[in-house]
Scaffold this motif. Structure first.
Motif, PDB file in Angstrom:
ATOM      1  N   LEU A 232       0.836  -1.197   0.000  1.00 32.63           N
ATOM      2  CA  LEU A 232       0.000   0.000   0.000  1.00 32.63           C
ATOM      3  C   LEU A 232       0.869   1.245   0.000  1.00 32.63           C
ATOM      4  CD1 LEU A 232      -2.719  -0.949   2.629  1.00 32.63           C
ATOM      5  CD2 LEU A 232      -2.925  -0.957   0.150  1.00 32.63           C
ATOM      6  N   LYS A 233       0.371   2.275  -0.675  1.00 29.14           N
ATOM      7  CA  LYS A 233       1.043   3.567  -0.679  1.00 29.14           C
ATOM      8  C   LYS A 233       0.068   4.569  -0.083  1.00 29.14           C
ATOM      9  CE  LYS A 233       3.661   6.596  -3.783  1.00 29.14           C
ATOM     10  NZ  LYS A 233       3.730   7.662  -2.895  1.00 29.14           N
ATOM     11  N   ILE A 234       0.484   5.180   1.013  1.00 32.23           N
ATOM     12  CA  ILE A 234      -0.321   6.205   1.670  1.00 32.23           C
ATOM     13  C   ILE A 234       0.536   7.460   1.687  1.00 32.23           C
ATOM     14  CG2 ILE A 234      -1.562   6.874   3.756  1.00 32.23           C
ATOM     15  CD1 ILE A 234      -1.748   3.866   4.431  1.00 32.23           C
ATOM     16  N   GLY A 235       0.185   8.419   0.843  1.00 33.26           N
ATOM     17  CA  GLY A 235       1.009   9.611   0.702  1.00 33.26           C
ATOM     18  C   GLY A 235       2.407   9.205   0.278  1.00 33.26           C
ATOM     19  N   PRO A 236       3.448   9.684   0.973  1.00 33.27           N
ATOM     20  CA  PRO A 236       4.819   9.353   0.583  1.00 33.27           C
ATOM     21  C   PRO A 236       5.301   7.988   1.114  1.00 33.27           C
ATOM     22  CG  PRO A 236       4.845  10.852   2.435  1.00 33.27           C
ATOM     23  CD  PRO A 236       3.397  10.675   2.045  1.00 33.27           C
TER      24      PRO A 236
END
Length: 169
Positions: free
Chosen positions: A50-54
């Motif tokens: 998962l990518k959450i923001g940076p």
């Protein structure tokens, strides 16, 4: 974070129930899911990126199904570790309501908690990402359990062209 909503799925309730319990369908639909495996009739292990923001992290964890009431619904609870990025845990109550013979309304109410670096990103970014992931899941899930019929009389899609009118591969 709390989130709830409903989604209409163009499939009978029994088919939606089967999809919610099929690891292969779930793997296709959960954003970033790399693996999901049933370890018992009510437990699964999963791995997702998962990518959450940076922050981008691989989460590995366990999912448990409880309060089973086939084909009406269940509670799904999960917890995953993302290394230095932190952890995520949460649960969702899922209820299926028949909408005629050929459609189902899926109702959900979810609660989630995050810790570590991802918790430092702020509630607005985490909430926005969670809503986008939920939307992506339901769109893919609806397509997986109720694929659109192919219209044999529909005109063929135009050829896609890239730069300078060259055919895209």
């Amino acid at each position: 974070m709390d989130m709830s909503g409903s989604q209409r799925i163009e499939a009978p309730r029994e088919k939606v129930w089967e999809g919610l319990n099929d690891p292969e369908i779930l793997k296709q639909c959960i954003p970033g899911c790399e693996a999901i495996e049933m370890t018992s009739p009510t437990e699964m292990t999963a791995k997702a990126v998962l990518k959450i923001g940076p922050v981008k992290a691989t989460f590995a964890g366990k999912v448990t199904l409880s309060d089973l009431d086939p084909p009406n619904g269940y509670t799904i609870t999960g917890e995953g570790q993302g290394g230095v990025a932190g952890f995520a845990k949460g649960s969702a109550s899922v209820r299926l309501e028949a909408d005629g013979d050929e459609a189902t309304i899926l109702h959900y109410a979810a609660k989630a908690d995050v810790g570590g670096k991802i918790a430092q990103l702020g509630a607005r970014l985490i909430d926005g990402t969670a809503k986008k992931l939920a939307g992506d899941f339901f769109e893919k899930f609806g397509q997986a359990v109720a694929p659109k019929p192919v219209d044999e009389n529909a005109p063929p899609e135009p050829e896609k062209k890239g730069w300078f009118g060259l055919k895209k591969s």
